[in-house]
Scaffold this active site. Structure first.
Site, PDB file in Angstrom:
ATOM      1  N   ASN A  10       9.889   0.660  -3.917  1.00 45.21           N
ATOM      2  CA  ASN A  10       9.801  -0.804  -3.845  1.00 45.21           C
ATOM      3  C   ASN A  10       9.709  -1.343  -5.271  1.00 45.21           C
ATOM      4  OD1 ASN A  10       9.170  -3.483  -3.383  1.00 45.21           O
ATOM      5  ND2 ASN A  10       7.073  -3.074  -2.731  1.00 45.21           N
ATOM      6  N   LYS A  12       9.710  -4.319  -6.272  1.00 44.49           N
ATOM      7  CA  LYS A  12       9.069  -5.651  -6.370  1.00 44.49           C
ATOM      8  C   LYS A  12       9.948  -6.559  -7.222  1.00 44.49           C
ATOM      9  CE  LYS A  12       4.738  -3.216  -5.994  1.00 44.49           C
ATOM     10  NZ  LYS A  12       3.336  -3.361  -5.719  1.00 44.49           N
ATOM     11  N   HIS A  96       4.759  -6.304   3.775  1.00 47.74           N
ATOM     12  CA  HIS A  96       4.099  -5.717   2.600  1.00 47.74           C
ATOM     13  C   HIS A  96       2.837  -6.515   2.293  1.00 47.74           C
ATOM     14  CE1 HIS A  96       3.343  -4.580  -1.584  1.00 47.74           C
ATOM     15  NE2 HIS A  96       3.993  -3.475  -1.294  1.00 47.74           N
ATOM     16  N   GLU A  98       1.650  -7.654  -0.329  1.00 47.23           N
ATOM     17  CA  GLU A  98       1.832  -8.821  -1.213  1.00 47.23           C
ATOM     18  C   GLU A  98       2.416  -9.995  -0.442  1.00 47.23           C
ATOM     19  OE1 GLU A  98       3.964  -6.676  -4.253  1.00 47.23           O
ATOM     20  OE2 GLU A  98       2.133  -5.558  -4.628  1.00 47.23           O
ATOM     21  N   GLU A 168      -0.357   1.502   3.845  1.00 44.95           N
ATOM     22  CA  GLU A 168      -0.643   1.200   2.446  1.00 44.95           C
ATOM     23  C   GLU A 168      -1.987   0.480   2.340  1.00 44.95           C
ATOM     24  OE1 GLU A 168       3.204   1.021  -0.003  1.00 44.95           O
ATOM     25  OE2 GLU A 168       2.895  -0.965   0.815  1.00 44.95           O
ATOM     26  N   GLY A 174      -0.977  -0.563  -6.523  1.00 47.71           N
ATOM     27  CA  GLY A 174      -0.885  -1.029  -7.903  1.00 47.71           C
ATOM     28  C   GLY A 174      -2.187  -0.936  -8.684  1.00 47.71           C
ATOM     29  N   SER A 213      -0.332   3.697  -5.156  1.00 44.82           N
ATOM     30  CA  SER A 213      -0.511   4.428  -6.414  1.00 44.82           C
ATOM     31  C   SER A 213      -0.071   5.896  -6.335  1.00 44.82           C
ATOM     32  CB  SER A 213      -1.966   4.322  -6.907  1.00 44.82           C
ATOM     33  OG  SER A 213      -2.281   2.973  -7.174  1.00 44.82           O
TER      34      SER A 213
END
Ligand code: PEP
Length: 256
Positions: A10, A12, A96, A98, A168, A174, A213
């Site tokens: 991904n 982003k 996701h 985010e 996730e 991240g 991560s």
């Protein structure tokens, strides 16, 4: 049912068109065992079309990072499943963290998107995961149950070839902090149980990816974990050596 492991990157909001095309070109030329692992690139919208072209004739997959649930309309800044499909895109990341936390996507909206992706015959990479607060309050299993029940609500059945789940934990995305093998095994086991209760035995073939991560130092251990069928990777998917090293680790150590 035997699952082929998946490594999805991904990107982003990273990489220009030329950077993206050059990146996938380099990875295409590396000697990777593409029979044993499915590799999917999820670049931003700007380079989807060119990356599909750059990977033409290869076994690499291309995914978008989001899609709107409507087919067309007055939705400035959005893109539909049909539009993605017309570019040759095969996968779409849905839900996701985010998108959930920065852009306010609800479980109900995510459910509409999942239906739109499936109706458009693309494959959702459906993301779920608890926040740190959820985990500290021992709510992880309830949160996953809720997200899966709502996200996949209204589906009569599940086709393992047309559904990918990515667990996730939000606190691991991240941050450089990875969930422990025990935490991952427990969460993935629970996801399998929930899917089994909803859809029966057929759901055993649905790949469940871990994301949060993952890098070239922890990939080998994580892929050996029970019920981990690959990874959804952010930061480490932007670097050629790291991404390829993780793909090689999955090829070597996936237990299936
Ligand atoms: C992600 O964006 O889905 C992700 C897992 O990011 P990272 O690997 O950087 O934690």
């Amino acid at each position: 049912m035997k699952i082929k492991p998946i490594v999805a990157g991904n990107w982003k909001m990273h990489k220009s068109l030329s950077e993206g095309v050059s990146f996938v070109g380099k990875i295409r030329n590396r000697i990777l065992d593409k029979e044993k692992v499915k590799v999917i690139f999820c670049p931003p919208f700007n380079s989807l079309f060119s990356i599909v072209e750059a990977l033409d004739g290869s076994s690499f997959g291309v995914g978008a990072q989001n899609a709107h649930h409507e087919q067309q309309g007055a939705f400035t800044g959005e893109i539909s499943v049909d539009m993605l499909k017309s570019m040759g895109v095969q996968y779409v990341i849905i839900g996701h963290s985010e998108r959930r936390h920065i852009f306010g996507e609800t479980d109900e909206w995510i459910n509409q998107k999942i239906h739109a992706v499936l109706n458009g015959e693309l494959i959702p990479i459906f993301c779920i995961g608890e926040t740190l607060e959820d985990r500290q309050m021992n709510q992880t299993t309830e949160v996953l149950l809720h997200q899966i029940k709502l996200g996949l609500g209204g589906l009569d059945s599940i086709d393992p070839k047309k559904m990918i789940i990515a667990y996730e934990p939000v606190w691991a995305i991240g941050t450089g902090e990875t969930a422990t093998n025990d935490q991952v095994a427990e969460a993935h086991g629970n996801v399998k149980t929930i899917l089994g209760e909803m859809f029966g035995d057929i759901s055993k073939g649905v790949p469940i990816l871990y994301g949060g991560s993952v890098n070239e130092k922890n990939g080998a251990e994580l892929i050996k974990t029970d019920d981990v069928d690959g990874f959804l990777i952010g930061g480490a998917s932007l670097k050629e050596d790291s991404f390829c090293s993780i793909i090689e680790q999955v090829t070597t150590y996936y237990r299936g």
